[in-house]
Design a protein around this motif. Structure first.
Motif, short mmCIF file in Angstrom:
data_model
loop_
_atom_site.label_atom_id
_atom_site.label_comp_id
_atom_site.label_asym_id
_atom_site.label_seq_id
_atom_site.Cartn_x
_atom_site.Cartn_y
_atom_site.Cartn_z
N PRO A 1 0.79 -1.24 0.00
CA PRO A 1 0.00 0.00 0.00
C PRO A 1 0.81 1.29 0.00
CG PRO A 1 -0.14 -1.10 2.13
CD PRO A 1 0.57 -2.03 1.22
N GLY A 2 2.07 1.25 0.46
CA GLY A 2 2.82 2.51 0.51
C GLY A 2 4.25 2.30 0.96
N LEU A 3 5.06 3.36 0.82
CA LEU A 3 6.45 3.29 1.22
C LEU A 3 6.62 3.08 2.72
CD1 LEU A 3 7.80 6.26 -0.97
CD2 LEU A 3 8.14 3.81 -1.39
N ASP A 4 5.61 3.43 3.49
CA ASP A 4 5.68 3.23 4.94
C ASP A 4 5.60 1.76 5.32
OD1 ASP A 4 3.10 3.17 3.99
OD2 ASP A 4 2.22 4.24 5.68
N HIS A 5 5.43 0.88 4.33
CA HIS A 5 5.45 -0.56 4.58
C HIS A 5 6.83 -1.17 4.31
CE1 HIS A 5 1.16 -0.06 4.87
NE2 HIS A 5 1.01 -1.33 5.16
N LEU A 6 7.84 -0.31 4.10
CA LEU A 6 9.21 -0.76 3.90
C LEU A 6 10.05 -0.36 5.11
CD1 LEU A 6 9.80 0.36 0.19
CD2 LEU A 6 8.91 -1.83 1.00
N PRO A 7 10.96 -1.21 5.55
CA PRO A 7 11.81 -0.89 6.71
C PRO A 7 13.01 -0.02 6.30
CG PRO A 7 12.29 -3.11 5.98
CD PRO A 7 11.17 -2.61 5.10
N VAL A 8 12.76 1.21 5.95
CA VAL A 8 13.80 2.10 5.43
C VAL A 8 14.61 2.69 6.59
CG1 VAL A 8 14.26 4.09 3.97
CG2 VAL A 8 12.29 2.64 3.49
N GLN A 9 15.94 2.62 6.48
CA GLN A 9 16.83 3.14 7.51
C GLN A 9 16.91 4.67 7.48
OE1 GLN A 9 20.38 0.16 6.71
NE2 GLN A 9 20.81 1.36 8.55
N THR A 10 17.20 5.25 8.63
CA THR A 10 17.72 6.62 8.75
C THR A 10 19.15 6.44 9.26
OG1 THR A 10 15.53 7.50 9.27
CG2 THR A 10 17.43 8.89 9.79
N PRO A 11 20.15 6.47 8.36
CA PRO A 11 21.48 5.98 8.74
C PRO A 11 22.22 6.82 9.78
CG PRO A 11 21.18 5.90 6.36
CD PRO A 11 20.04 6.69 6.91
N TRP A 12 22.28 8.16 9.64
CA TRP A 12 23.14 8.98 10.48
C TRP A 12 22.33 9.97 11.31
CZ3 TRP A 12 28.08 7.49 10.75
CH2 TRP A 12 28.61 6.74 9.70
N PRO A 13 22.83 10.38 12.47
CA PRO A 13 22.07 11.27 13.36
C PRO A 13 21.65 12.59 12.72
CG PRO A 13 23.92 10.31 14.56
CD PRO A 13 24.08 9.91 13.12
N GLY A 14 22.43 13.13 11.79
CA GLY A 14 22.08 14.39 11.17
C GLY A 14 21.30 14.26 9.88
N ASP A 15 20.86 13.05 9.52
CA ASP A 15 20.14 12.84 8.27
C ASP A 15 18.76 13.46 8.29
OD1 ASP A 15 22.24 11.52 7.17
OD2 ASP A 15 21.39 9.51 7.31
N GLY A 16 18.31 13.87 7.09
CA GLY A 16 17.04 14.56 6.97
C GLY A 16 15.82 13.66 7.00
N GLY A 17 15.99 12.35 7.04
CA GLY A 17 14.85 11.44 7.08
C GLY A 17 15.25 10.06 6.61
N PRO A 18 14.27 9.16 6.45
CA PRO A 18 14.56 7.81 5.97
C PRO A 18 15.12 7.85 4.54
CG PRO A 18 12.35 7.96 6.91
CD PRO A 18 12.85 9.36 6.77
N LEU A 19 16.06 6.94 4.27
CA LEU A 19 16.77 6.97 2.99
C LEU A 19 16.87 5.57 2.41
CD1 LEU A 19 18.39 8.95 1.13
CD2 LEU A 19 20.44 8.17 2.33
N ILE A 20 16.37 5.40 1.19
CA ILE A 20 16.54 4.15 0.46
C ILE A 20 17.93 4.18 -0.17
CG2 ILE A 20 15.70 2.73 -1.45
CD1 ILE A 20 12.91 3.89 -0.94
N THR A 21 18.77 3.21 0.17
CA THR A 21 20.20 3.31 -0.15
C THR A 21 20.70 2.31 -1.19
OG1 THR A 21 20.61 1.91 1.79
CG2 THR A 21 20.83 4.30 2.07
N TRP A 22 19.94 1.28 -1.54
CA TRP A 22 20.40 0.34 -2.58
C TRP A 22 19.35 0.24 -3.70
CZ3 TRP A 22 23.94 -1.39 -5.35
CH2 TRP A 22 25.12 -2.00 -4.89
N PRO A 23 18.85 1.40 -4.19
CA PRO A 23 17.85 1.33 -5.26
C PRO A 23 18.51 1.25 -6.63
CG PRO A 23 18.18 3.61 -4.64
CD PRO A 23 19.12 2.78 -3.78
N VAL A 24 17.98 0.44 -7.51
CA VAL A 24 18.40 0.47 -8.92
C VAL A 24 17.33 1.27 -9.66
CG1 VAL A 24 18.91 -0.87 -10.99
CG2 VAL A 24 19.60 -1.73 -8.74
N VAL A 25 17.65 2.53 -9.95
CA VAL A 25 16.70 3.45 -10.56
C VAL A 25 16.78 3.30 -12.07
CG1 VAL A 25 15.99 5.85 -10.77
CG2 VAL A 25 16.97 5.03 -8.61
N MET A 26 15.62 3.03 -12.70
CA MET A 26 15.56 2.72 -14.12
C MET A 26 14.79 3.82 -14.85
SD MET A 26 14.79 -1.37 -13.75
CE MET A 26 15.11 -1.70 -15.49
N THR A 27 15.41 4.38 -15.90
CA THR A 27 14.79 5.43 -16.69
C THR A 27 15.10 5.20 -18.17
OG1 THR A 27 16.75 6.85 -16.49
CG2 THR A 27 15.03 7.13 -14.83
#
Length: 489
Positions: free
Chosen positions: A136-162
């Motif tokens: 139903p949504g991105l909130d159903h993925l266990p996305v990390q917030t890696p570092w204390p100063g990060d701006g929010g959750p970050l998807i870090t191993w995406p293969v972006v296709m265009t």
């Protein structure tokens, strides 16, 4: 060329790792905010296994990390042992510039090359595991917030296709695959951070000029060959989709997306589909980066998610980026060896090249050459800076002679101290392209380059007679080792 079987999906690779005692299951709860980063980094620094987190404070989905945390696993992702990497690099170089066939025997010897070429043609399926269910949504993925100063959750191993505007979804040779970080804004929105020189950004500009929304698909948890093909600095004319077939040793299987006109890997764990509308951006960051610093907040395109499909029991693949050593720097070490034959094909006098991981994997290069004429070191520097887009971000090149070990900092320091004169052997260039994450550069995206010729000077390079290097007789050295082995076992 492969010594390991093809890994058709991430699960096959994980099964292989576990069968070799190279996968650890962590059952105690770990927080997705910062704590998991500490665990991943500690495992990587110890040369540890792939990590499978079963319990965390996010949605109920296993999280996989440290996938390529060792050089051996990066090689295994290519189906090889570390010892086979140089040979595979030479094979890839031959694919780029094959020699003419000389007779039937030579033709038969090229069969592995032909088979590799056939493996570049993807196969399109009608049904695929990655479309077993909808999320139903991105909130159903266990996305990390890696570092204390990060701006929010970050998807870090995406293969972006265009693909560029004016192409068809079936024109797979025009696709670009890139690993671009994705900041999650909400259940159906994320930010795509691609730099101006990357393929995804070029495609985005073509859709913006046409005033039309661009289709985007993101594969999460792809097979290791596709992950590594998307991360490799391939020439713009080489399709990552096709090249992944060469790495995998089997054709890439694709499936049409449900909501956007794109093809995606049939064996991925999760696929995000969506659109990037002209002019729609959002402030991205700050996020910790490979430099060891947080990058500045800047606007990047927003992707409106139109569908999320997955396997029935998906795995979420994650990583973290920071000051080396990190997972990208480990991958970079293997890619260094893989790319060397391609570099030598273009610059034959190069004997070896090292991109020190501690220097963010590409900011510095040490090159060993077979020096034969005056000015040769400078020619090599300029050739490297102009060879691949990635070398345009290499701000320091040190060139040394063939008698030194370029992976030994003592040898490098000795060459600079004894074979280099600052007034003669330093080449400085201003106003060249630079990664805007380099805070040392005076302007964003523009900086200088420094080349140091630490080779022995010959011919017109010097008016002085060069010193004679001190060396022991090898027989005496062997005798010393023999005698000392008796008293210092």
């Amino acid at each position: 060329m492969r010594s390991l079987p093809p890994f058709p999906d991430l699960r096959a690779f994980l099964g292989w790792a576990e069968s070799h005692g190279d996968l650890a299951r962590i059952t105690r709860p770990v927080s997705l905010r910062h704590e998991m980063t500490a665990v991943q980094l500690e495992a990587l620094r110890r040369g540890g296994p792939v990590l499978r987190f079963a319990a965390h404070d996010g949605p109920d989905m296993p999280l996989i990390a440290n996938l390529f945390g060792t050089r051996d696993r990066v090689a295994a992702g290519l189906g090889l042992t570390l010892e086979q990497i140089p040979d595979f690099g030479r094979f890839l170089a031959s694919l780029r510039s094959p020699a003419p066939v000389e007779g039937m025997r030579d033709a038969w010897s090229r069969w592995p090359m032909l088979r590799a070429a056939l493996a570049t043609r993807p196969r399109v399926l009608r049904r695929a595991p990655v479309q077993d269910q909808d999320l139903p949504g991105l909130d159903h993925l266990p996305v990390q917030t890696p570092w204390p100063g990060d701006g929010g959750p970050l998807i870090t191993w995406p293969v972006v296709m265009t693909r560029p505007h004016g192409t068809d979804a079936a024109d797979l040779t025009r696709y670009n695959l890139g690993v671009y970080r994705c900041q999650v804004l909400g259940p159906d929105r994320l930010i795509l951070r691609w730099l101006a020189h990357r393929g995804g950004a070029a495609h985005h500009r073509s859709w913006q000029r046409a005033g039309e929304p661009m289709p985007v698909a993101i594969a999460l948890g792809a097979d290791p060959a596709l992950l590594l093909a998307a991360a490799l600095p391939l020439p713009e004319t080489v399709s990552e989709l096709g090249f992944s077939g060469v790495l995998r040793g089997a054709r890439t299987e694709l499936i049409a997306c449900r909501s956007v006109p794109l093809m995606v890997p049939a064996s991925a764990e999760i696929v995000l589909e969506g659109w990037v509308h002209p002019g729609e951006t959002a402030p991205e960051g700050p996020f910790g980066d490979h430099t060891g610093y947080y990058n500045a907040v800047e606007p990047f395109p927003v992707m409106r998610v139109s569908a999320i499909t997955s396997r029935s029991d998906p795995l979420y693949l994650s990583t973290i980026t920071g000051r080396p050593p990190d997972e990208p720097s480990v991958i970079g070490e293997v890619f260094n060896d893989l790319a060397l034959p391609v570099i030598r094909a273009q610059i034959p006098e190069v004997q070896d090249l090292w991109l020190p991981p501690a220097a963010c994997s590409y900011r510095m290069a040490v090159v060993r050459i077979d020096k034969r004429y005056p000015g040769q070191a400078r020619r090599v520097m300029m050739a490297l800076w102009g060879m691949l887009p990635q070398f345009s971000y290499t701000k320091l090149i040190v060139v040394v002679d063939g008698d030194l070990d370029i992976r030994n900092w003592d040898d490098i320091a000795w060459a600079i101290a004894t074979r280099m004169d600052p007034g003669r052997d330093v080449m400085r260039i201003d106003g060249t392209p630079m990664d805007y994450l380099d805070f040392a550069s005076p302007l964003e995206g523009l900086a200088g380059k420094l080349g140091i010729d630490a080779t022995t000077k010959i011919g017109a390079e010097t008016e002085r007679e060069w010193g004679v290097e001190m060396r022991l007789d090898p027989a005496h050295q062997a005798r010393a080792e023999e005698l000392l082995a008796e008293v210092m076992p």
